[in-house]
Design a protein around this motif. Sequence first.
Motif, PDB file in Angstrom:
ATOM      1  N   GLY A   1       0.779  -1.348  -0.048  1.00 56.24           N
ATOM      2  CA  GLY A   1      -0.148   0.139   0.022  1.00 56.24           C
ATOM      3  C   GLY A   1       0.911   1.271  -0.065  1.00 56.24           C
ATOM      4  N   ASN A   2       0.197   2.416  -0.198  1.00 54.22           N
ATOM      5  CA  ASN A   2       0.965   3.819  -0.288  1.00 54.22           C
ATOM      6  C   ASN A   2       1.071   4.237   1.152  1.00 54.22           C
ATOM      7  N   ILE A   3       1.776   3.701   1.948  1.00 49.84           N
ATOM      8  CA  ILE A   3       2.112   4.253   3.419  1.00 49.84           C
ATOM      9  C   ILE A   3       3.474   4.849   3.383  1.00 49.84           C
ATOM     10  N   GLY A   4       4.420   4.642   2.804  1.00 52.54           N
ATOM     11  CA  GLY A   4       5.711   4.999   2.761  1.00 52.54           C
ATOM     12  C   GLY A   4       6.795   4.119   2.458  1.00 52.54           C
ATOM     13  N   TRP A   5       7.306   3.502   3.437  1.00 52.81           N
ATOM     14  CA  TRP A   5       8.420   2.472   3.284  1.00 52.81           C
ATOM     15  C   TRP A   5       8.079   0.878   3.951  1.00 52.81           C
ATOM     16  N   SER A   6       8.569  -0.019   3.455  1.00 50.03           N
ATOM     17  CA  SER A   6       8.491  -1.417   3.679  1.00 50.03           C
ATOM     18  C   SER A   6       9.879  -2.048   3.787  1.00 50.03           C
ATOM     19  N   SER A   7      10.107  -3.240   4.568  1.00 48.79           N
ATOM     20  CA  SER A   7      11.582  -3.561   4.571  1.00 48.79           C
ATOM     21  C   SER A   7      11.443  -5.168   4.639  1.00 48.79           C
ATOM     22  N   VAL A   8      12.541  -5.773   4.402  1.00 48.91           N
ATOM     23  CA  VAL A   8      12.774  -7.120   4.658  1.00 48.91           C
ATOM     24  C   VAL A   8      14.024  -7.541   5.434  1.00 48.91           C
ATOM     25  N   PHE A   9      14.145  -8.034   6.327  1.00 47.40           N
ATOM     26  CA  PHE A   9      15.225  -8.573   7.236  1.00 47.40           C
ATOM     27  C   PHE A   9      15.421 -10.100   6.952  1.00 47.40           C
ATOM     28  N   TYR A  10      16.600 -10.282   6.424  1.00 45.40           N
ATOM     29  CA  TYR A  10      16.857 -11.901   6.023  1.00 45.40           C
ATOM     30  C   TYR A  10      17.378 -12.474   7.203  1.00 45.40           C
ATOM     31  N   ILE A  11      16.606 -13.632   7.918  1.00 45.41           N
ATOM     32  CA  ILE A  11      17.026 -14.285   9.218  1.00 45.41           C
ATOM     33  C   ILE A  11      17.615 -15.372   8.874  1.00 45.41           C
ATOM     34  N   ASN A  12      16.819 -16.459   7.960  1.00 41.56           N
ATOM     35  CA  ASN A  12      17.364 -17.600   7.728  1.00 41.56           C
ATOM     36  C   ASN A  12      17.307 -17.546   6.240  1.00 41.56           C
TER      37      ASN A  12
ATOM     38  N   TRP B   1      12.286  -6.769 -14.025  1.00 39.36           N
ATOM     39  CA  TRP B   1      12.483  -7.112 -12.511  1.00 39.36           C
ATOM     40  C   TRP B   1      13.689  -6.900 -11.922  1.00 39.36           C
ATOM     41  N   TYR B   2      13.627  -6.950 -10.421  1.00 42.00           N
ATOM     42  CA  TYR B   2      14.950  -6.829 -10.012  1.00 42.00           C
ATOM     43  C   TYR B   2      15.019  -7.603  -8.562  1.00 42.00           C
ATOM     44  N   GLN B   3      16.132  -8.398  -8.243  1.00 43.11           N
ATOM     45  CA  GLN B   3      16.436  -8.990  -7.318  1.00 43.11           C
ATOM     46  C   GLN B   3      17.842  -8.790  -6.505  1.00 43.11           C
ATOM     47  N   PRO B   4      17.698  -8.186  -5.455  1.00 46.79           N
ATOM     48  CA  PRO B   4      18.982  -7.866  -4.940  1.00 46.79           C
ATOM     49  C   PRO B   4      19.902  -8.954  -4.228  1.00 46.79           C
ATOM     50  N   ASP B   5      21.094  -8.699  -4.225  1.00 44.50           N
ATOM     51  CA  ASP B   5      22.138  -9.462  -3.910  1.00 44.50           C
ATOM     52  C   ASP B   5      22.274  -9.490  -2.539  1.00 44.50           C
ATOM     53  N   VAL B   6      21.854 -10.430  -1.741  1.00 47.16           N
ATOM     54  CA  VAL B   6      21.499 -10.384  -0.198  1.00 47.16           C
ATOM     55  C   VAL B   6      22.122 -11.628   0.323  1.00 47.16           C
ATOM     56  N   LYS B   7      22.429 -11.503   1.770  1.00 49.14           N
ATOM     57  CA  LYS B   7      22.715 -12.642   2.577  1.00 49.14           C
ATOM     58  C   LYS B   7      22.141 -12.676   4.303  1.00 49.14           C
ATOM     59  N   GLU B   8      22.234 -13.612   4.918  1.00 49.75           N
ATOM     60  CA  GLU B   8      21.582 -13.471   6.141  1.00 49.75           C
ATOM     61  C   GLU B   8      22.159 -12.191   6.815  1.00 49.75           C
ATOM     62  N   GLY B   9      21.278 -11.382   7.637  1.00 52.54           N
ATOM     63  CA  GLY B   9      21.663 -10.393   8.313  1.00 52.54           C
ATOM     64  C   GLY B   9      21.556  -9.176   7.572  1.00 52.54           C
ATOM     65  N   ASP B  10      21.118  -9.288   6.304  1.00 51.32           N
ATOM     66  CA  ASP B  10      20.945  -8.002   5.589  1.00 51.32           C
ATOM     67  C   ASP B  10      19.644  -7.521   5.669  1.00 51.32           C
ATOM     68  N   PHE B  11      19.391  -6.053   5.558  1.00 50.27           N
ATOM     69  CA  PHE B  11      18.215  -5.360   5.823  1.00 50.27           C
ATOM     70  C   PHE B  11      17.641  -4.563   4.668  1.00 50.27           C
ATOM     71  N   ILE B  12      16.857  -4.662   3.890  1.00 48.00           N
ATOM     72  CA  ILE B  12      16.486  -3.925   2.827  1.00 48.00           C
ATOM     73  C   ILE B  12      15.268  -2.894   3.258  1.00 48.00           C
ATOM     74  N   ILE B  13      15.326  -1.702   2.674  1.00 43.51           N
ATOM     75  CA  ILE B  13      14.193  -0.793   2.863  1.00 43.51           C
ATOM     76  C   ILE B  13      13.795  -0.229   1.163  1.00 43.51           C
ATOM     77  N   PHE B  14      12.327  -0.350   1.061  1.00 38.86           N
ATOM     78  CA  PHE B  14      11.956  -0.179  -0.240  1.00 38.86           C
ATOM     79  C   PHE B  14      10.707   0.702  -0.076  1.00 38.86           C
ATOM     80  N   ASN B  15      10.342   1.273  -1.373  1.00 40.75           N
ATOM     81  CA  ASN B  15       8.978   1.956  -1.124  1.00 40.75           C
ATOM     82  C   ASN B  15       7.949   0.954  -1.120  1.00 40.75           C
ATOM     83  N   SER B  16       6.981   1.236  -0.205  1.00 41.92           N
ATOM     84  CA  SER B  16       5.780   0.163   0.287  1.00 41.92           C
ATOM     85  C   SER B  16       5.080  -0.017  -0.925  1.00 41.92           C
TER      86      SER B  16
END
Length: 202
Positions: free
Chosen positions: A110-121, A148-163
């Motif tokens: 939704g149009n609220i601001g920012w969202s995020s993903v924190f990669y745990i496992n 499309w786009y897929q970021p290069d991430v690993k455990e412990g990475d935290f990404i923030i993007f437009n919601s």
Amino acid sequence: MENKVDLIQMFSVPLYKFSVPNWEEEKKDILKALPKEKRVKEYEDDIYTDFFDNSRSRKLPSYADLVLDVLSPCMEEFIQIQSSPGWLGVDAMWYQTEYRGQKHMLHNHGNIGWSSVFYINFDPKIHTSTKFLSPFNSGSGIGNILQWYQPDVKEGDFIIFNSDIPHEALPNESDKKRTIISMNFQTQPLSPVKQYQLNNIV
């Protein structure tokens, strides 16, 4: 005499990526704090999540303070980069786990601001990261290929993007579970569950 041409990129979609230091220790505490896995079948999804428990009650989960404490340096840096008024409204937080064959269909927050993903496992050798769909059409004619786009991430990475950016979790094709924690942040002082201020959570 040749005319000088300035190439100006009018539109872009930012994605901010941070890495949590001392991740192995932080991971132990976070996994210990997560609730017992709860299987949820909604729409086309079949995943383990506490999203609906927390969203319906308008409360943050019991592990929220721990997660916010771990991510504190990342969020403070993000606020400074954004030149925000010194705060983010933490609107929601939830965990999500997928075992073999499980996925989370294309959606946005939704149009609220920012969202995020924190990669745990997350094992980058066998797991796929969040897949984002560009909000802009490209090319012309019939049968355009969507970008499309897929970021290069690993455990412990935290990404923030437009919601409001469409994204999805592709099917887990391994026997190793994939776990993330996600959050939504408000950027207007409406009714966040918690306000995250520089050096303080109130």
